[in-house]
Write a protein that holds these residues in place. Structure first.
Motif, PDB file in Angstrom:
ATOM      1  N   LYS A   1      40.562  37.559  41.988  1.00  0.00           N
ATOM      2  CA  LYS A   1      39.919  38.844  42.313  1.00  0.00           C
ATOM      3  C   LYS A   1      40.464  39.458  43.596  1.00  0.00           C
ATOM      4  CE  LYS A   1      36.934  38.882  38.875  1.00  0.00           C
ATOM      5  NZ  LYS A   1      36.935  39.930  37.842  1.00  0.00           N
ATOM      6  N   GLU A   2      41.787  39.693  43.605  1.00  0.00           N
ATOM      7  CA  GLU A   2      42.448  40.310  44.751  1.00  0.00           C
ATOM      8  C   GLU A   2      42.152  39.556  46.043  1.00  0.00           C
ATOM      9  OE1 GLU A   2      41.411  44.432  44.703  1.00  0.00           O
ATOM     10  OE2 GLU A   2      42.849  44.888  43.103  1.00  0.00           O
ATOM     11  N   ASN A   3      42.339  38.264  45.966  1.00  0.00           N
ATOM     12  CA  ASN A   3      42.170  37.366  47.115  1.00  0.00           C
ATOM     13  C   ASN A   3      40.753  37.392  47.675  1.00  0.00           C
ATOM     14  OD1 ASN A   3      43.182  35.382  48.791  1.00  0.00           O
ATOM     15  ND2 ASN A   3      43.893  36.808  50.342  1.00  0.00           N
ATOM     16  N   THR A   4      39.789  37.488  46.759  1.00  0.00           N
ATOM     17  CA  THR A   4      38.379  37.416  47.170  1.00  0.00           C
ATOM     18  C   THR A   4      37.853  35.992  47.098  1.00  0.00           C
ATOM     19  OG1 THR A   4      38.005  39.675  46.384  1.00  0.00           O
ATOM     20  CG2 THR A   4      36.057  38.289  46.700  1.00  0.00           C
ATOM     21  N   TYR A   5      38.317  35.234  46.123  1.00  0.00           N
ATOM     22  CA  TYR A   5      37.854  33.860  45.921  1.00  0.00           C
ATOM     23  C   TYR A   5      39.031  32.896  45.902  1.00  0.00           C
ATOM     24  CZ  TYR A   5      33.718  36.394  44.277  1.00  0.00           C
ATOM     25  OH  TYR A   5      32.650  37.252  44.173  1.00  0.00           O
ATOM     26  N   ARG A   6      38.787  31.693  46.402  1.00  0.00           N
ATOM     27  CA  ARG A   6      39.772  30.614  46.361  1.00  0.00           C
ATOM     28  C   ARG A   6      39.076  29.351  45.863  1.00  0.00           C
ATOM     29  NH1 ARG A   6      43.155  31.224  52.100  1.00  0.00           N
ATOM     30  NH2 ARG A   6      43.871  33.381  51.727  1.00  0.00           N
ATOM     31  N   ILE A   7      39.615  28.772  44.812  1.00  0.00           N
ATOM     32  CA  ILE A   7      39.044  27.553  44.232  1.00  0.00           C
ATOM     33  C   ILE A   7      40.097  26.457  44.278  1.00  0.00           C
ATOM     34  CG2 ILE A   7      38.029  26.506  42.180  1.00  0.00           C
ATOM     35  CD1 ILE A   7      37.125  29.276  41.325  1.00  0.00           C
ATOM     36  N   THR A   8      39.752  25.320  44.855  1.00  0.00           N
ATOM     37  CA  THR A   8      40.649  24.181  44.960  1.00  0.00           C
ATOM     38  C   THR A   8      39.968  22.950  44.391  1.00  0.00           C
ATOM     39  OG1 THR A   8      41.574  25.114  46.988  1.00  0.00           O
ATOM     40  CG2 THR A   8      42.083  22.810  46.510  1.00  0.00           C
ATOM     41  N   SER A   9      40.708  22.168  43.619  1.00  0.00           N
ATOM     42  CA  SER A   9      40.144  20.953  43.041  1.00  0.00           C
ATOM     43  C   SER A   9      41.253  19.940  42.815  1.00  0.00           C
ATOM     44  CB  SER A   9      39.436  21.264  41.713  1.00  0.00           C
ATOM     45  OG  SER A   9      38.852  20.106  41.170  1.00  0.00           O
TER      46      SER A   9
ATOM     47  N   ALA B   1      36.470  19.050  45.316  1.00  0.00           N
ATOM     48  CA  ALA B   1      36.330  20.431  44.858  1.00  0.00           C
ATOM     49  C   ALA B   1      35.892  21.309  46.025  1.00  0.00           C
ATOM     50  CB  ALA B   1      35.327  20.539  43.714  1.00  0.00           C
ATOM     51  N   GLU B   2      36.369  22.559  46.001  1.00  0.00           N
ATOM     52  CA  GLU B   2      36.091  23.477  47.101  1.00  0.00           C
ATOM     53  C   GLU B   2      36.058  24.913  46.560  1.00  0.00           C
ATOM     54  OE1 GLU B   2      38.114  23.037  51.196  1.00  0.00           O
ATOM     55  OE2 GLU B   2      39.296  24.547  50.147  1.00  0.00           O
ATOM     56  N   PHE B   3      35.088  25.690  47.018  1.00  0.00           N
ATOM     57  CA  PHE B   3      34.963  27.085  46.603  1.00  0.00           C
ATOM     58  C   PHE B   3      34.797  27.949  47.843  1.00  0.00           C
ATOM     59  CE2 PHE B   3      32.474  30.832  45.465  1.00  0.00           C
ATOM     60  CZ  PHE B   3      33.195  31.321  44.383  1.00  0.00           C
ATOM     61  N   LEU B   4      35.728  28.890  48.062  1.00  0.00           N
ATOM     62  CA  LEU B   4      35.712  29.739  49.244  1.00  0.00           C
ATOM     63  C   LEU B   4      35.631  31.209  48.846  1.00  0.00           C
ATOM     64  CD1 LEU B   4      38.576  28.071  51.350  1.00  0.00           C
ATOM     65  CD2 LEU B   4      36.142  27.503  51.320  1.00  0.00           C
TER      66      LEU B   4
ATOM     67  N   PHE C   1      37.886  33.052  55.259  1.00  0.00           N
ATOM     68  CA  PHE C   1      37.296  32.525  54.037  1.00  0.00           C
ATOM     69  C   PHE C   1      36.386  31.355  54.417  1.00  0.00           C
ATOM     70  CE2 PHE C   1      40.872  34.800  52.469  1.00  0.00           C
ATOM     71  CZ  PHE C   1      40.602  35.138  51.153  1.00  0.00           C
ATOM     72  N   THR C   2      35.259  31.251  53.736  1.00  0.00           N
ATOM     73  CA  THR C   2      34.345  30.146  53.998  1.00  0.00           C
ATOM     74  C   THR C   2      33.628  29.762  52.719  1.00  0.00           C
ATOM     75  OG1 THR C   2      32.573  29.346  55.451  1.00  0.00           O
ATOM     76  CG2 THR C   2      32.380  31.591  54.615  1.00  0.00           C
TER      77      THR C   2
END
Length: 415
Positions: free
Chosen positions: A149-157, A190-193, A201-202
Motif C-alpha cells: 500500500k505505497e509503503n504504508t505497511y511492512r510485514i516480515t516473517s 513475525a512482525e507487522f509495521l 514505522f512502528t
C-alpha cells in the motif's frame, strides 16, 4: 538477507530494484496469447469458405482485418506482460568460521514489487537459505519481507530449524578453554509495521522457539557447565519495533540514514521458560563521496535484563556489529560498538571496502561468562554485484579482532 547507480533517479527515490530476468514467465504469457489467437483466425477462415457470394472479396477483407489490428494489439500486450515482475538472487556462499566450521550456505532470494501499480513501496523480498558445515551443523531458514500500500505497511516473517555445534569460551582462570555445545531447535518470527509519519514505522512483533542444548563429547575438564544442559527450552516473546530509513536504496545505501530499535519481552506467562528483556538499537549514516565512493557509519547497542539463558545475552560476532570476533567468545549483558566503512565501486561488477571500529563487552555482576573488555576490530573485503540494477552485492570480509580473526561471506552490505 549494490553496484553502479540505481537504474534512474525515480527508482532511487522509490527504492525499486530487480535482479534477473524471469524468462519462463514471459514464455508462458507469450504461449497463452498465441493459443488464444489461433482459434479466432480459424473461425474467420471457416466462415469465409461457407459464404455463398463474394468469396474472394470477403476472404481478402477478412484476412486483412486481423493483420491490421489484432497482431499489433497482441504484440503490444505481449511486450507489456513480458516485462519481468522481479529478479532472482542465487548465491552458494562458502563459510569458514572458527565457531561452526567450514561449509556452505546456499541462498535463493526473489526481489519483486508486491503490486505492479505501486511505484512508491520498496521491493519485497522472499528467500530460503541453508547451512551445512564440516562440524555437523545443519539447518535451513525461509522468510520474507513485504512492502504494501505505497509503503504504508511492512510485514516480515521467518522460520528456521536445525542444529548448530559451537563453543563457548571461558574467562579468568578458564581463559583459553572452551566448552563444546550442540543446540538443536526451531524458531518462528513475525512482525507487522505501519507508517506513522516522518518515514517512521512502528508495530508489534512476536518470537517463539524451542531448543535442546547438550554437551558434545569432549574433554572439558573442570570448565563450568552452563545451566539447563540436557533440557528442552521454550522461549516466547512479544515486543515492539520502531524504525526509520531515508536511504534511496536499502540494498546499497549511498546517502541518508537508518535507525532501528527493538524491544522483546520474554515471559513465563507466555509459555517461555525464562523471563527476561532484550533491547537492541542501531543507527547508520551514509555519505556519497562520488559516484563510486561511499562512506558509511554504524553504531550499535544491545542490552538485556532479567534472567536470560546465556545464549539470550548479547553475542559478539552474530550480526556484523563488530567483525573480527568469533561468535561464542563474548556473551555479555551489554554491548556497545561503533564502526566506519569506506566502500568503493570498481569496474566489471567488483568493489572493495575497508573498515574499522571499536566496541565494549560489559557483563553484569552475576554473569557466569564474559568479562569487561575493550574490543577493537578492523579489516577489508571484496564485493561482487549479483544485481547491477538493484546493486545487491555478494560480500567477502576478513577482519582482525582483539584476540581472533574471522572470514565471512554474505549477501548485501554489513550495515
Amino acid at each position: 538477507m549494490r553496484m553502479e547507480d540505481v537504474t534512474s533517479r525515480k527508482s532511487e527515490s522509490t527504492r525499486t530494484k530487480s535482479l534477473a530476468e524471469l524468462a519462463p514467465y514471459a514464455v508462458l504469457i507469450g504461449g497463452a496469447c498465441c493459443s488464444l489467437a489461433r482459434p479466432c483466425v480459424g473461425q474467420e477462415e471457416q466462415r469465409v469458405e461457407t459464404s455463398p457470394t463474394n468469396t474472394a472479396s470477403q476472404s481478402l477483407t477478412t484476412s486483412q482485418a486481423p493483420q491490421s489490428t489484432k497482431p499489433d494489439e497482441t504484440e503490444s500486450e505481449q511486450k507489456k506482460k513480458s516485462v519481468p515482475r522481479g529478479s532472482f538472487v542465487v548465491a552458494p556462499l562458502p563459510i569458514s568460521s572458527p565457531a561452526i566450521g567450514t561449509g556452505l550456505v546456499p541462498v535463493l532470494g526473489y526481489i519483486f514489487p508486491f503490486s505492479r501499480n505501486d511505484k512508491i513501496s520498496p521491493p519485497s523480498v522472499i528467500g530460503v537459505a541453508g547451512l551445512v558445515t564440516n562440524n555437523g551443523s545443519r539447518g535451513f531458514a525461509v522468510g520474507g519481507q513485504l512492502y504494501l500500500k505505497e509503503n504504508t505497511y511492512r510485514i516480515t516473517s521467518g522460520f528456521a530449524r536445525g542444529n548448530v555445534n559451537y563453543d563457548i569460551y571461558g574467562t579468568g582462570i578458564f581463559a583459553g578453554r572452551k566448552s563444546p555445545l550442540n543446540q538443536t531447535g526451531q524458531a518462528f518470527f513475525a512482525e507487522f509495521l505501519r507508517r506513522v509519519g516522518w518515514k517512521f514505522f512502528t508495530g508489534p512483533r512476536f518470537i517463539t522457539g524451542r531448543s535442546f542444548l547438550t554437551l558434545r563429547l569432549n574433554n572439558i575438564g573442570n570448565f563450568p557447565i552452563p545451566p539447563n544442559i540436557g533440557l528442552n527450552t521454550t522461549l516466547t516473546a512479544i515486543g515492539a519495533k520502531l524504525t526509520r530509513d531515508t536511504s534511496p536504496n536499502r540494498f546499497y545505501p549511498t546517502s541518508g540514514s537508518f535507525f532501528n530499535f527493538t524491544s522483546d519481552f520474554f515471559s513465563q506467562t507466555l509459555g517461555s521458560k525464562y523471563s527476561f528483556q532484550s533491547y537492541k538499537a542501531t543507527f547508520s549514516e551514509y555519505w556519497s563521496l562520488s559516484d563510486a565512493q561511499v562512506l558509511a557509519y554504524n553504531a550499535y547497542f544491545c542490552g538485556t535484563g532479567g534472567s536470560p539463558p546465556f545464549y539470550g545475552n548479547c553475542i559478539y560476532g552474530t550480526n556484523n556489529e563488530l567483525r573480527g570476533y568469533t561468535a561464542g567468545q563474548y556473551f555479555t549483558r551489554y554491548a556497545l560498538t561503533t564502526q566506519l566503512e569506506y566502500r568503493r565501486v570498481l569496474p566489471k561488477r567488483f568493489g572493495f571496502v575497508v573498515f574499522g571500529g571499536i566496541g565494549g563487552a560489559i557483563p553484569s555482576g552475576a554473569q557466569l561468562y564474559g568479562s569487561r573488555k575493550f574490543l577493537p576490530g578492523g579489516g577489508g573485503g571484496l564485493r561482487f554485484a549479483l544485481s547491477k540494477k538493484y546493486h545487491v552485492n555478494l560480500r567477502a570480509d576478513i577482519a582482525q579482532g582483539r584476540d581472533s580473526h574471522t572470514f565471512g561471506m554474505g549477501v548485501g552490505e554489513a550495515f
